[in-house]
Design an enzyme around this catalytic site. Sequence first.
Site, PDB file in Angstrom:
ATOM      1  N   LYS A  13       0.744  -1.397  -0.057  1.00 60.29           N
ATOM      2  CA  LYS A  13       0.161  -0.031  -0.474  1.00 60.29           C
ATOM      3  C   LYS A  13       0.524   0.902  -0.368  1.00 60.29           C
ATOM      4  O   LYS A  13       0.329   2.284  -0.689  1.00 60.29           O
ATOM      5  CB  LYS A  13      -0.800   0.218   1.331  1.00 60.29           C
ATOM      6  CG  LYS A  13      -1.869  -1.190   1.337  1.00 60.29           C
ATOM      7  CD  LYS A  13      -3.009  -0.562   2.590  1.00 60.29           C
ATOM      8  CE  LYS A  13      -2.009  -1.058   3.485  1.00 60.29           C
ATOM      9  NZ  LYS A  13      -1.916  -2.089   4.505  1.00 60.29           N
ATOM     10  N   ARG A  88      -9.762   1.126   8.784  1.00 65.26           N
ATOM     11  CA  ARG A  88      -9.038  -0.575   9.259  1.00 65.26           C
ATOM     12  C   ARG A  88      -9.736  -1.082   8.850  1.00 65.26           C
ATOM     13  O   ARG A  88     -10.369  -2.640   9.163  1.00 65.26           O
ATOM     14  CB  ARG A  88      -7.496  -0.183  10.253  1.00 65.26           C
ATOM     15  CG  ARG A  88      -6.375  -0.090   9.386  1.00 65.26           C
ATOM     16  CD  ARG A  88      -5.146  -0.117  10.406  1.00 65.26           C
ATOM     17  NE  ARG A  88      -3.799  -1.384  10.041  1.00 65.26           N
ATOM     18  CZ  ARG A  88      -2.853  -0.713   9.207  1.00 65.26           C
ATOM     19  NH1 ARG A  88      -3.266   0.352   9.253  1.00 65.26           N
ATOM     20  NH2 ARG A  88      -1.634  -1.538   9.088  1.00 65.26           N
ATOM     21  N   ARG A 123      11.617  -6.458   4.448  1.00 69.60           N
ATOM     22  CA  ARG A 123      11.533  -5.074   4.346  1.00 69.60           C
ATOM     23  C   ARG A 123      11.961  -4.090   5.386  1.00 69.60           C
ATOM     24  O   ARG A 123      12.492  -4.347   6.527  1.00 69.60           O
ATOM     25  CB  ARG A 123       9.603  -4.439   4.901  1.00 69.60           C
ATOM     26  CG  ARG A 123       9.585  -3.631   5.025  1.00 69.60           C
ATOM     27  CD  ARG A 123       7.839  -3.238   4.637  1.00 69.60           C
ATOM     28  NE  ARG A 123       7.337  -3.488   6.309  1.00 69.60           N
ATOM     29  CZ  ARG A 123       6.092  -2.887   6.103  1.00 69.60           C
ATOM     30  NH1 ARG A 123       5.092  -2.051   5.308  1.00 69.60           N
ATOM     31  NH2 ARG A 123       5.542  -3.147   6.883  1.00 69.60           N
ATOM     32  N   ARG A 156      10.820  -2.203  11.021  1.00 65.80           N
ATOM     33  CA  ARG A 156      10.167  -2.080  11.251  1.00 65.80           C
ATOM     34  C   ARG A 156      10.132  -2.879  12.077  1.00 65.80           C
ATOM     35  O   ARG A 156       9.847  -4.189  12.461  1.00 65.80           O
ATOM     36  CB  ARG A 156       9.030  -1.601  10.832  1.00 65.80           C
ATOM     37  CG  ARG A 156       8.548  -0.430  10.083  1.00 65.80           C
ATOM     38  CD  ARG A 156       7.203  -0.943   9.600  1.00 65.80           C
ATOM     39  NE  ARG A 156       6.188  -0.297  10.371  1.00 65.80           N
ATOM     40  CZ  ARG A 156       4.701  -0.715  10.208  1.00 65.80           C
ATOM     41  NH1 ARG A 156       4.889  -0.071   8.579  1.00 65.80           N
ATOM     42  NH2 ARG A 156       4.114  -1.294  10.275  1.00 65.80           N
ATOM     43  N   ARG A 167      -0.575  -9.691  13.406  1.00 71.46           N
ATOM     44  CA  ARG A 167      -1.227  -8.351  12.391  1.00 71.46           C
ATOM     45  C   ARG A 167      -2.349  -8.908  11.102  1.00 71.46           C
ATOM     46  O   ARG A 167      -3.143  -8.456  10.645  1.00 71.46           O
ATOM     47  CB  ARG A 167      -0.206  -7.512  11.335  1.00 71.46           C
ATOM     48  CG  ARG A 167       0.873  -6.484  12.779  1.00 71.46           C
ATOM     49  CD  ARG A 167       1.751  -5.627  12.411  1.00 71.46           C
ATOM     50  NE  ARG A 167       2.126  -4.988  11.251  1.00 71.46           N
ATOM     51  CZ  ARG A 167       2.757  -4.804  10.322  1.00 71.46           C
ATOM     52  NH1 ARG A 167       3.936  -5.425  10.543  1.00 71.46           N
ATOM     53  NH2 ARG A 167       2.550  -3.876   9.716  1.00 71.46           N
TER      54      ARG A 167
HETATM   55  P1  AMP Z   1       1.030   0.682   9.344  1.00 69.17           P
HETATM   56  O1  AMP Z   1       1.931   1.126   9.058  1.00 69.17           O
HETATM   57  O2  AMP Z   1      -0.036   0.765   8.751  1.00 69.17           O
HETATM   58  O3  AMP Z   1       1.432  -1.040   8.766  1.00 69.17           O
HETATM   59  O4  AMP Z   1       0.170   0.474  10.315  1.00 69.17           O
HETATM   60  C1  AMP Z   1       1.275   0.045  11.660  1.00 69.17           C
HETATM   61  C2  AMP Z   1       0.616  -0.205  12.504  1.00 69.17           C
HETATM   62  O5  AMP Z   1      -0.601   1.764  13.543  1.00 69.17           O
HETATM   63  C3  AMP Z   1      -0.687  -0.661  12.896  1.00 69.17           C
HETATM   64  O6  AMP Z   1      -0.322  -2.233  13.747  1.00 69.17           O
HETATM   65  C4  AMP Z   1      -1.875  -0.448  14.468  1.00 69.17           C
HETATM   66  O7  AMP Z   1      -1.256  -1.249  14.755  1.00 69.17           O
HETATM   67  C5  AMP Z   1      -1.885   1.475  14.172  1.00 69.17           C
HETATM   68  N1  AMP Z   1      -2.188   1.858  12.884  1.00 69.17           N
HETATM   69  C6  AMP Z   1      -2.854   2.366  11.661  1.00 69.17           C
HETATM   70  N2  AMP Z   1      -3.608   2.695  11.446  1.00 69.17           N
HETATM   71  C7  AMP Z   1      -4.204   2.087  12.290  1.00 69.17           C
HETATM   72  C8  AMP Z   1      -6.081   2.339  11.841  1.00 69.17           C
HETATM   73  N3  AMP Z   1      -6.815   3.237  10.509  1.00 69.17           N
HETATM   74  N4  AMP Z   1      -6.916   2.143  13.061  1.00 69.17           N
HETATM   75  C9  AMP Z   1      -6.122   1.168  13.841  1.00 69.17           C
HETATM   76  N5  AMP Z   1      -4.633   1.185  13.839  1.00 69.17           N
HETATM   77  C10 AMP Z   1      -3.746   1.666  12.936  1.00 69.17           C
END
Ligand code: AMP
Length: 212
Positions: A13, A88, A123, A156, A167
Site C-alpha cells: 500500500k 481499517r 522489508r 520496523r 497483524r
Molecule cells: P501501518 O504502518 O499502516 O502498517 O500501521 C502500523 C500500526 O499502526 C498498525 O499495526 C496499528 O497498530 C496502527 N494503525 C495504523 N493505522 C491504523 C488504523 N487505521 N486503525 C487502527 N490502528 C492503526
Amino acid sequence: MKLIMLGAPGAGKGTQAQVLAQALAIPTISTGEMLREAIAVGSELGRSAQKLLDQGQLVPDEVVTAMIAERVQQSDCQLGFILDGFPRTVAQAQALDEMQVQIDLVLMLEVADENILTRLAGRRVCSGCGTSYHTVYHPTETPGICDRCGKHVIRREDDDPVTVTERLRVYHERTEPLKSYYQEKGILKIVIGQEQITDTTNQTLNAVGLAR
Ligand code: AMP
C-alpha cells in the site's frame, strides 16, 4: 481525487500510494506513519499507542478517526489525498462517511498471506522519509542508506514474524470486511500484487486511469 489504499500489512500500500501521490500531485496520509511519529516525539498519543503497535493490535477507532478528521481539513488536501492504512475497520469507514468525505476510489491490493510473510521479513523502511525497501526485491543502492534522503534504513519493530502473524490475523478479522463494504458502494477496484513492483504499479496506474 480521493483514494483509499486497502490491503494487508506488507501488501504494498505504501509503495503504491507513493507512486500515485507523485502521479496525481496529492498527499498520502498514513495513520501508521502519523502514529510512529507520535511515538518518536514521545507525545501522549505516542505513549498510549506504542504498546498496541508493538503487539500488532489496532489503535482505538476514535483515536485514528480524530487524527484523520483533522488531517483532511488541512490546505494540502483540498485537491484530494490518498489514505494509506485508514480505514481499517467498518466503524472507521462509517466515521469517514459521516465526515462527508466523498471517496472516489478504493484500491484493494491483494497478496496471499505466505507472500506477505516473505515480503515483511525483508522489508526495510527509511528512518527519515519512510520510503519502503526490500532486501531482495527492492534494495537500496548503497547498503543501509535511503536512495531518496540519505538517512539509515531500518527494520520496523512490528515486522518481526510473531507480530506479523498477529497483524495478519487482525487484518482478516477487522479490515477485510471493508472489501464488501466498498464493493457495495461500487467504488472498489482490486489490484493483484505481483512479484515485480513495476507490474503492480502498472496495474495501479491503470486502475486510476493513468495507464503507462
Ligand atoms: P501501518 O504502518 O499502516 O502498517 O500501521 C502500523 C500500526 O499502526 C498498525 O499495526 C496499528 O497498530 C496502527 N494503525 C495504523 N493505522 C491504523 C488504523 N487505521 N486503525 C487502527 N490502528 C492503526
